[in-house]
Design a protein around this motif. Structure first.
Motif, PDB file in Angstrom:
ATOM      1  N   ILE A  67     -23.648  73.856  42.823  1.00 51.40           N
ATOM      2  CA  ILE A  67     -23.566  73.062  41.595  1.00 51.40           C
ATOM      3  C   ILE A  67     -22.155  73.170  41.033  1.00 51.40           C
ATOM      4  CG2 ILE A  67     -26.023  73.253  40.994  1.00 51.40           C
ATOM      5  CD1 ILE A  67     -25.313  75.553  39.133  1.00 51.40           C
ATOM      6  N   LEU A  68     -21.835  72.315  40.090  1.00 49.36           N
ATOM      7  CA  LEU A  68     -20.583  72.400  39.338  1.00 49.36           C
ATOM      8  C   LEU A  68     -20.927  72.767  37.907  1.00 49.36           C
ATOM      9  CD1 LEU A  68     -18.746  69.183  40.571  1.00 49.36           C
ATOM     10  CD2 LEU A  68     -18.121  71.530  41.095  1.00 49.36           C
ATOM     11  N   ILE A  69     -20.163  73.666  37.316  1.00 50.69           N
ATOM     12  CA  ILE A  69     -20.380  74.036  35.925  1.00 50.69           C
ATOM     13  C   ILE A  69     -19.132  73.645  35.147  1.00 50.69           C
ATOM     14  CG2 ILE A  69     -20.884  75.905  34.329  1.00 50.69           C
ATOM     15  CD1 ILE A  69     -22.482  77.210  36.463  1.00 50.69           C
ATOM     16  N   ASP A  70     -19.317  72.770  34.161  1.00 53.02           N
ATOM     17  CA  ASP A  70     -18.219  72.280  33.333  1.00 53.02           C
ATOM     18  C   ASP A  70     -18.046  73.232  32.152  1.00 53.02           C
ATOM     19  OD1 ASP A  70     -16.239  70.792  32.231  1.00 53.02           O
ATOM     20  OD2 ASP A  70     -17.462  69.035  31.799  1.00 53.02           O
ATOM     21  N   ILE A  71     -17.018  74.067  32.235  1.00 50.14           N
ATOM     22  CA  ILE A  71     -16.783  75.098  31.227  1.00 50.14           C
ATOM     23  C   ILE A  71     -15.552  74.715  30.414  1.00 50.14           C
ATOM     24  CG2 ILE A  71     -16.248  77.545  30.874  1.00 50.14           C
ATOM     25  CD1 ILE A  71     -17.650  78.100  33.525  1.00 50.14           C
ATOM     26  N   PRO A  72     -15.679  74.694  29.072  1.00 54.02           N
ATOM     27  CA  PRO A  72     -14.495  74.408  28.255  1.00 54.02           C
ATOM     28  C   PRO A  72     -13.370  75.380  28.591  1.00 54.02           C
ATOM     29  CG  PRO A  72     -16.482  74.408  26.914  1.00 54.02           C
ATOM     30  CD  PRO A  72     -16.885  74.887  28.274  1.00 54.02           C
ATOM     31  N   ALA A  81     -11.872  76.153  31.215  1.00 55.34           N
ATOM     32  CA  ALA A  81     -11.781  76.438  32.648  1.00 55.34           C
ATOM     33  C   ALA A  81     -11.993  75.188  33.492  1.00 55.34           C
ATOM     34  CB  ALA A  81     -12.818  77.496  33.036  1.00 55.34           C
ATOM     35  N   GLY A  82     -12.606  74.158  32.938  1.00 59.09           N
ATOM     36  CA  GLY A  82     -12.885  72.933  33.691  1.00 59.09           C
ATOM     37  C   GLY A  82     -14.132  73.076  34.544  1.00 59.09           C
ATOM     38  N   ARG A  83     -14.228  72.257  35.593  1.00 55.51           N
ATOM     39  CA  ARG A  83     -15.392  72.307  36.478  1.00 55.51           C
ATOM     40  C   ARG A  83     -15.211  73.401  37.524  1.00 55.51           C
ATOM     41  NH1 ARG A  83     -17.587  66.138  37.360  1.00 55.51           N
ATOM     42  NH2 ARG A  83     -18.269  65.925  35.208  1.00 55.51           N
TER      43      ARG A  83
END
Length: 161
Positions: free
Chosen positions: A64-69, A71-73
């Motif tokens: 999966i991809l996690i979109d973290i403020p 740090a980005g994806r």
């Protein structure tokens, strides 16, 4: 860390050599139409992993991809699953500043189940019918009449010992 709300998107294409589509977990609902997203609850975030609760659509060993403020994806892989509790490990650790920023800026709110319950109550409340205007007036007139009759009785009627 207190639970925070996030969302899972439908499969999105990635620009990798594998060409596989992945689901994106967005902390804080970062973009995308709401109808293509599912609400989840993130219970912990560290430099190397994220713990969250989600529906059965996500499976063990899924990428999966996690979109973290900040740090980005970030690429992650689901390594453990117990019912709706999911542990995902990042392929490369994120920096401390990103973890702290997410924890400080976590949009605290009700869990997904609490939000659904509040929406159901709000919808039921909106369906309640308000008393007709004539009934409100009638109730007001009767109340005033009873108060005036009570005052008349206190003032003019004889009171015996």
């Amino acid at each position: 860390m207190l639970p925070m709300i996030a969302s899972v998107s439908r499969l999105v294409p990635t620009c990798e050599s594998q060409g596989a589509s992945r689901q994106v977990i967005s902390l804080g609902f970062n973009g995308g139409p709401a109808e293509h997203r599912e609400c989840i609850t993130v219970t912990d975030l560290s430099r190397t992993k994220v713990l969250f609760q989600a529906s059965p659509e996500l499976r063990l060993e899924q990428n999966i991809l996690i979109d973290i403020p900040r740090a980005g994806r970030v690429d992650a892989r689901i390594v453990k699953r117990e019912n709706e509790r999911i542990d995902a490990v990042f392929e490369t650790p994120i920096d401390h500043a990103s973890v702290r920023a997410v924890r400080l800026a976590a949009p605290m709110g009700p869990s997904c189940s609490e939000q659904a319950e509040m929406d159901a109550v709000r919808e039921a409340y909106q369906k309640l019918t308000v008393a007709p205007q004539w009934f409100v007036w009638l109730e007001g007139i009767l109340s005033v009449t009873l108060i005036l009759a009570f005052l008349y009785a206190l003032w003019f009627l004889p009171i015996s010992n």
